[in-house]
Design a protein around this motif. Structure first.
Motif, short mmCIF file in Angstrom:
data_model
loop_
_atom_site.label_atom_id
_atom_site.label_comp_id
_atom_site.label_asym_id
_atom_site.label_seq_id
_atom_site.Cartn_x
_atom_site.Cartn_y
_atom_site.Cartn_z
N ASP A 176 0.57 -7.49 -5.07
CA ASP A 176 -0.04 -6.50 -5.95
C ASP A 176 -1.50 -6.22 -5.57
N GLY A 177 -2.22 -7.25 -5.17
CA GLY A 177 -3.61 -7.06 -4.75
C GLY A 177 -3.71 -6.18 -3.51
N ASP A 178 -2.78 -6.41 -2.55
CA ASP A 178 -2.76 -5.58 -1.35
C ASP A 178 -2.47 -4.12 -1.70
N LEU A 179 -1.53 -3.90 -2.61
CA LEU A 179 -1.20 -2.53 -3.01
C LEU A 179 -2.37 -1.85 -3.73
N ARG A 180 -3.11 -2.63 -4.52
CA ARG A 180 -4.31 -2.07 -5.18
C ARG A 180 -5.36 -1.68 -4.14
N LYS A 181 -5.57 -2.56 -3.13
CA LYS A 181 -6.53 -2.24 -2.07
C LYS A 181 -6.10 -1.00 -1.30
N LEU A 182 -4.80 -0.90 -1.01
CA LEU A 182 -4.27 0.25 -0.29
C LEU A 182 -4.45 1.52 -1.12
N THR A 183 -4.20 1.44 -2.41
CA THR A 183 -4.39 2.58 -3.31
C THR A 183 -5.86 2.99 -3.35
N ASP A 184 -6.76 2.00 -3.43
CA ASP A 184 -8.19 2.30 -3.43
C ASP A 184 -8.61 2.98 -2.13
N ALA A 185 -8.07 2.51 -1.01
CA ALA A 185 -8.39 3.12 0.28
C ALA A 185 -7.88 4.55 0.35
N ILE A 186 -6.70 4.80 -0.19
CA ILE A 186 -6.15 6.16 -0.23
C ILE A 186 -7.04 7.05 -1.09
N ASN A 187 -7.48 6.52 -2.23
CA ASN A 187 -8.38 7.29 -3.10
C ASN A 187 -9.69 7.63 -2.41
N GLN A 188 -10.24 6.67 -1.66
CA GLN A 188 -11.48 6.91 -0.92
C GLN A 188 -11.29 8.00 0.13
N ALA A 189 -10.18 7.91 0.87
CA ALA A 189 -9.91 8.91 1.90
C ALA A 189 -9.70 10.29 1.27
N GLN A 190 -9.01 10.31 0.15
CA GLN A 190 -8.76 11.58 -0.54
C GLN A 190 -10.06 12.21 -1.03
N SER A 191 -10.98 11.38 -1.51
CA SER A 191 -12.26 11.90 -2.01
C SER A 191 -13.11 12.50 -0.89
N LYS A 192 -12.85 12.09 0.34
CA LYS A 192 -13.59 12.62 1.50
C LYS A 192 -12.86 13.78 2.18
N GLY A 193 -11.69 14.15 1.65
CA GLY A 193 -10.95 15.27 2.22
C GLY A 193 -10.06 14.92 3.39
N VAL A 194 -9.82 13.64 3.60
CA VAL A 194 -8.95 13.20 4.70
C VAL A 194 -7.50 13.55 4.35
N GLN A 195 -6.74 13.96 5.35
CA GLN A 195 -5.34 14.28 5.11
C GLN A 195 -4.40 13.23 5.69
N ASP A 196 -4.68 12.76 6.89
CA ASP A 196 -3.86 11.72 7.53
C ASP A 196 -4.81 10.63 7.98
N SER A 197 -4.58 9.41 7.48
CA SER A 197 -5.57 8.36 7.67
C SER A 197 -4.96 7.12 8.32
N LEU A 198 -5.81 6.42 9.03
CA LEU A 198 -5.53 5.07 9.49
C LEU A 198 -6.27 4.15 8.52
N ILE A 199 -5.53 3.26 7.88
CA ILE A 199 -6.16 2.30 6.96
C ILE A 199 -6.00 0.91 7.58
N LEU A 200 -7.12 0.25 7.83
CA LEU A 200 -7.13 -1.09 8.38
C LEU A 200 -7.43 -2.07 7.26
N MET A 201 -6.50 -3.02 7.06
CA MET A 201 -6.65 -3.94 5.93
C MET A 201 -5.96 -5.26 6.26
N ASN A 202 -6.70 -6.34 6.13
CA ASN A 202 -6.13 -7.69 6.31
C ASN A 202 -5.37 -7.84 7.62
N GLY A 203 -5.90 -7.31 8.71
CA GLY A 203 -5.24 -7.43 10.01
C GLY A 203 -4.03 -6.53 10.17
N LEU A 204 -3.86 -5.57 9.25
CA LEU A 204 -2.74 -4.63 9.32
C LEU A 204 -3.26 -3.21 9.49
N ALA A 205 -2.46 -2.40 10.14
CA ALA A 205 -2.80 -0.98 10.30
C ALA A 205 -1.73 -0.16 9.58
#
Length: 128
Positions: A66-95
């Motif tokens: 659940d914590g990983d999913l929250r971090k992923l959701t937060d990263a998506i929200n950050q990218a969305q706020s900057k106008g990103v459409q397709d993103s690479l999210i790097l988190m905990n050694g995962l892409a």
């Protein structure tokens, strides 16, 4: 005999009302059921995973809590706020490659599994 009088009632002809409906339908864009369904899903959930992403997670033994999913959701929200459409999210050694508009993880992999370390078709990166 008495005079019988009829008061005429003005009603629009049936054909003109059909034509008006056709005009209204022509002006409104047609939205498919799947578009409505995807919109409802994105409004009720924070992030979804494509079938391909789920296959990759399973084949690579990647488990998200659940914590990983929250971090992923937060990263998506950050990218969305900057106008990103397709993103690479790097988190905990995962892409994760994510379609921000659809809030859908397209694929996922451990960073060590990438042979060339090149990610294409993205317009933003979020490091969590």
């Amino acid at each position: 005999m008495s005079d019988i009088r009829f008061n005429s009632i003005l009603t629009p002809p049936v054909q003109s009302s059909v034509r008006q409906n056709e005009k209204v339908q022509a002006k409104t864009p047609k939205t498919s059921f799947s578009d409505y369904l995807n919109q409802a899903i994105s409004e009720t959930s924070d992030v979804t995973f494509s079938k391909h992403a789920l296959t990759r997670l399973e084949s690579r033994n990647i488990e998200l809590n659940d914590g990983d999913l929250r971090k992923l959701t937060d990263a998506i929200n950050q990218a969305q706020s900057k106008g990103v459409q397709d993103s690479l999210i790097l988190m905990n050694g995962l892409a994760f490659i994510v379609s921000i508009k659809d809030r859908t993880v397209v694929t996922a992999m451990p960073l060590g599994d990438t042979s060339s370390n090149i990610f294409t078709n993205i317009d933003g990166t979020v490091i969590v």
